[in-house]
Design an enzyme around this catalytic site. Structure first.
Site, mmCIF file in Angstrom:
data_model
loop_
_atom_site.group_PDB
_atom_site.id
_atom_site.type_symbol
_atom_site.label_atom_id
_atom_site.label_comp_id
_atom_site.label_asym_id
_atom_site.label_seq_id
_atom_site.Cartn_x
_atom_site.Cartn_y
_atom_site.Cartn_z
ATOM 1 N N SER A 289 52.796 28.394 44.871
ATOM 2 C CA SER A 289 52.664 27.478 43.737
ATOM 3 C C SER A 289 53.407 28.043 42.547
ATOM 4 O O SER A 289 53.567 29.266 42.414
ATOM 5 C CB SER A 289 51.181 27.313 43.378
ATOM 6 N N TYR B 153 43.384 31.868 40.895
ATOM 7 C CA TYR B 153 44.342 31.090 41.684
ATOM 8 C C TYR B 153 45.766 31.604 41.514
ATOM 9 O O TYR B 153 46.467 31.833 42.522
ATOM 10 C CB TYR B 153 44.247 29.611 41.321
#
Length: 342
Positions: A164, A190
């Protein structure tokens, strides 16, 4: 951190764009006789990938915690089977690996796609490991190492670790990756796991390229329609401009907001594109190799100039010294009490 003086993060001119779809990148790809594993291949981007890979003739094994739900999702797809896989449970990972190896099949493509959604509170597994790091990185690390024999037997394999643009937001928190001291913001969990995906890719490619195994870390973009992105809540999605007042996804590929078909494109590009032959250990964006972006400005989807949300790879995510260090740390973290490792 090692100074990045040489790297492979140079676009190759793939011809694809942010708007390219799964169908676009899979055009002309024939996977007849190829074996593929997709973790989380029954929902979101994973399901789009499973459909595309199956449609190209591959035999696809979907790894999922809820096998009944997964079986319903992939019902009717040719050559697709479901096997139980809980990436938070080391014994489940071992069982999945053992089952695949017992089949005697080579593994041509491994798509490490499943992810643990973020939450406001920190979540730890039974080992005391932060759950996003445990699922997004460690579970896939254990799975991949266990499948090395099958990957090598393919005589040319690819490992795809879905990452990501959030990798830009945090290096590995080396002194406390599991947030046990309370000194770190849970919002870094994350991003840390996504940086780990890229570093794992870099080191795996260095170690295993000689075995014919190449690795890639694709950034699919922001896909508002997936359950993973919906997990932040409608208020947060609306504030970031990901959904409109009626709750419908706002699609703007040029700023990274994509449909599931557009988001899966870069994952499938990593898994199958002949344009990547001879290349590995790289982070991908918009179905091409991402350039290195040394301007680590923050990601702010609410900013007035958010039309150019940064998502290219940051130096800390491809640092070779960090990649080796993470591999060694990961080996220790997945070690069994008996002293053995996967």
């Amino acid at each position: 951190m090692t100074l990045i003086t040489a790297h492979k993060q140079r676009p190759i001119g793939s011809g694809f764009t942010p708007s390219s779809t799964a169908a676009d990148v899979m055009a002309g790809i024939d996977l007849t006789g190829k074996n593929v594993i997709v973790t989380g291949g029954h929902s979101g981007l994973g399901l789009v990938a499973t459909r595309a890979l199956s449609g190209a003739g591959a035999s696809v094994t979907v790894g999922a915690r809820d096998t009944d739900r997964a079986a319903q999702a992939v019902a009717g797809l040719a050559g697709v089977e479901v096997r139980r896989l809980d990436l938070l449970d080391p014994e489940s990972i071992d069982a999945f690996v053992a089952g695949y190896l017992e089949s005697g099949r080579p593994l041509h493509i491994l798509v490490n796609n499943a992810g643990f959604p973020g939450s406001a509170a920190l979540v730890h597994d039974a080992r005391g490991y932060e759950a996003q790091f445990a699922v997004n990185h460690l579970g896939h690390f254990q799975l991949t190492l266990g499948l090395h024999t099958a990957l090598r037997a393919a005589g040319g394999a690819r490992v795809v670790n879905t990452s990501s643009g959030a990798q830009r937001m945090s290096d590995i928190l080396w002194d406390d990756p599991h947030f046990t001291t309370g000194r770190h913001d849970s919002g870094l969990a994350y991003p840390q796991s996504k940086t780990a995906n890229v570093l794992f890719t870099v080191e795996l490619d260095r170690r295993w390229a000689a075995d014919g195994i190449r690795a890639y870390a694709p950034h699919p973009g922001i896909v508002p329609a997936t359950a993973f992105n919906k997990s932040v809540g409608e208020d947060a999605q609306r504030a970031m401009g990901l959904i409109d007042a009626s709750g419908e996804p706002v699609i703007a590929p040029e700023r990274g907001q994509k449909t599931p078909e557009q988001g899966a494109a870069t994952i499938l590009f990593a898994a199958t594109s002949p344009r990547l032959d001879g290349i590995g250990g790289v982070y991908l964006n918009n179905s091409d190799v991402s350039p290195l972006d040394e301007d680590t400005r923050p990601i702010d989807l609410t900013a007035p100039d958010a039309g150019t949300v940064p998502a290219d790879v940051a130096p800390h995510s491809i640092d070779p010294g960090s990649a080796r260090r993470l591999w060694e740390l990961s080996e220790r973290l997945i070690a069994r009490p008996s002293g053995g490792t996967v």
